[in-house]
Design an enzyme around this catalytic site. Structure first.
Site, PDB file in Angstrom:
ATOM      1  N   SER A  97      23.384 -26.114  15.584  1.00  0.00           N
ATOM      2  CA  SER A  97      22.080 -26.708  15.319  1.00  0.00           C
ATOM      3  C   SER A  97      22.172 -27.578  14.076  1.00  0.00           C
ATOM      4  CB  SER A  97      21.024 -25.615  15.115  1.00  0.00           C
ATOM      5  OG  SER A  97      19.741 -26.186  14.920  1.00  0.00           O
ATOM      6  N   HIS A 111      17.454 -34.331  14.683  1.00  0.00           N
ATOM      7  CA  HIS A 111      17.729 -32.949  15.096  1.00  0.00           C
ATOM      8  C   HIS A 111      18.650 -32.971  16.299  1.00  0.00           C
ATOM      9  CE1 HIS A 111      16.634 -29.801  18.141  1.00  0.00           C
ATOM     10  NE2 HIS A 111      17.016 -29.030  17.146  1.00  0.00           N
ATOM     11  N   HIS A 150      18.249 -44.534  22.173  1.00  0.00           N
ATOM     12  CA  HIS A 150      18.089 -44.167  23.578  1.00  0.00           C
ATOM     13  C   HIS A 150      19.184 -44.769  24.467  1.00  0.00           C
ATOM     14  CE1 HIS A 150      14.420 -41.761  23.958  1.00  0.00           C
ATOM     15  NE2 HIS A 150      14.054 -42.357  22.829  1.00  0.00           N
ATOM     16  N   GLY A 264      18.246 -12.714  13.300  1.00  0.00           N
ATOM     17  CA  GLY A 264      19.331 -13.467  12.677  1.00  0.00           C
ATOM     18  C   GLY A 264      19.050 -13.748  11.209  1.00  0.00           C
ATOM     19  N   ARG A 265      19.938 -14.517  10.588  1.00  0.00           N
ATOM     20  CA  ARG A 265      19.807 -14.825   9.165  1.00  0.00           C
ATOM     21  C   ARG A 265      18.649 -15.801   8.964  1.00  0.00           C
ATOM     22  NH1 ARG A 265      21.996 -18.686   5.449  1.00  0.00           N
ATOM     23  NH2 ARG A 265      22.263 -17.767   3.358  1.00  0.00           N
TER      24      ARG A 265
END
Length: 310
Positions: A97, A111, A150, A264-265
């Site tokens: 991520s 992102h 795009h 999770g963390r």
């Protein structure tokens, strides 16, 4: 079959960790001096990850590139929302991520996420699927940037059929939408989930081609805009629009929900949030301004790869 399952996990993990290294090197090159700081974390009886965070850079105000490999006896609800039939299955999941919050308001936030799940009650017949994509959130719009973004995405998808880009672009427009604001988060990109319609090798190849296309899509935009002059007005608008990013990630983002439900963390899960943000109730852009153009021309569904853009 257990060996085959582990081979899939290993193969995907090697690629994602290599991609993490390449992404970090590329962004550090843009920065010049600032470096990502790495934190290794483990969840007892649940896997772990490799978090890399760059803060207070010249180009990147804050950016994270995270890899995780986790497992458990039961899939969290966020992972079974569309497929309740696999609720309660043991699972393994790997993912990369990335979120980059640039300092200059003329450089868009970006992102990307690439993930792999394998789950099942029966080792002989596990369910597996890929998910992910990438999307762009500009504060000040440039037609050429949006078209470039795009077109790179479409070029990557077209190797797997002409229907893939329109399908995953539409899914991205649908997913990254703030219902309570009645507006999209940005200009979109690609989004897909539950991808297992091809054999594993072909699905994995698709993930690799998308992952490898990310820097081609984003770096030219960052390079062209990172030295664009800006003032207090542009900075304040950037901080205001970042509020939408926070709202989406805390209210709608399934990856955030999955991480928190899994336990999770927390610092790694919330690295997607910008370091500085403001909210201004009832604020409206000045008619005819650059800020107004963002809403009128960019925060709308568009065909960015056509000549007309209609």
């Amino acid at each position: 079959m257990r060996k085959d399952r582990q081979n899939k996990i290993t193969e995907v993990g090697i690629y994602l960790k290599g991609l993490q290294n390449r992404l970090c090197r590329a962004f550090e090159k843009e920065e010049g001096e600032s470096r990502f700081q790495e934190t290794l974390w483990e969840k007892p009886n649940g896997g772990g990850g490799r978090t890399r965070l760059l803060t207070e850079g010249h180009v990147i105000e804050q950016g994270g590139v995270n890899f995780s490999c986790v497992y458990g006896n039961q899939l969290p609800p966020a992972a079974t929302q569309k497929h309740p039939e696999i609720s309660g299955f043991a699972f393994q999941a790997e993912g990369l991520s990335l979120v980059i919050h640039p300092r200059n308001p003329y450089v868009p936030t970006v992102h990307a996420n690439f993930r792999f799940f394998i789950a099942g009650k029966d080792e002989a017949d596990p369910r597996w699927w890929f998910g992910g994509g990438y999307d762009l959130t500009p504060y000040y719009g440039f037609e050429e940037d949006c078209r470039h973004w795009h077109r790179v995405a479409k070029k990557a998808c077209d190797r797997f059929g002409e229907a893939i880009y329109p399908r995953f672009k539409a899914a991205c427009d649908d997913y990254f939408y703030l219902k309570h604001r009645n507006e999209p988060r940005g200009i979109g990109g690609l989004f897909f989930d539950d991808l297992n319609e091809w054999e594993f090798k072909r699905c994995f190849e698709f993930i690799k081609i998308l992952g490898d296309s990310f820097l081609e899509a984003y770096l030219p935009i960052m390079q062209n805009r990172k030295n664009h002059p800006y003032g207090e007005r542009q900075r304040e608008f950037q901080l205001y629009r970042r509020g939408r990013y926070v709202e989406f990630n805390l209210l709608y983002d399934r990856g955030t929900r999955f991480g928190l439900e899994f336990g999770g963390r927390t610092e790694s899960i919330l690295m997607s949030l910008p370091p500085r943000v403001v909210w201004r109730p009832n604020w409206e852009p000045e008619p005819g301004s650059e800020e107004a153009r963002l809403y009128e021309d960019y925060l709308v569904r568009r065909n960015w790869v056509s000549v007309s853009g209609a």
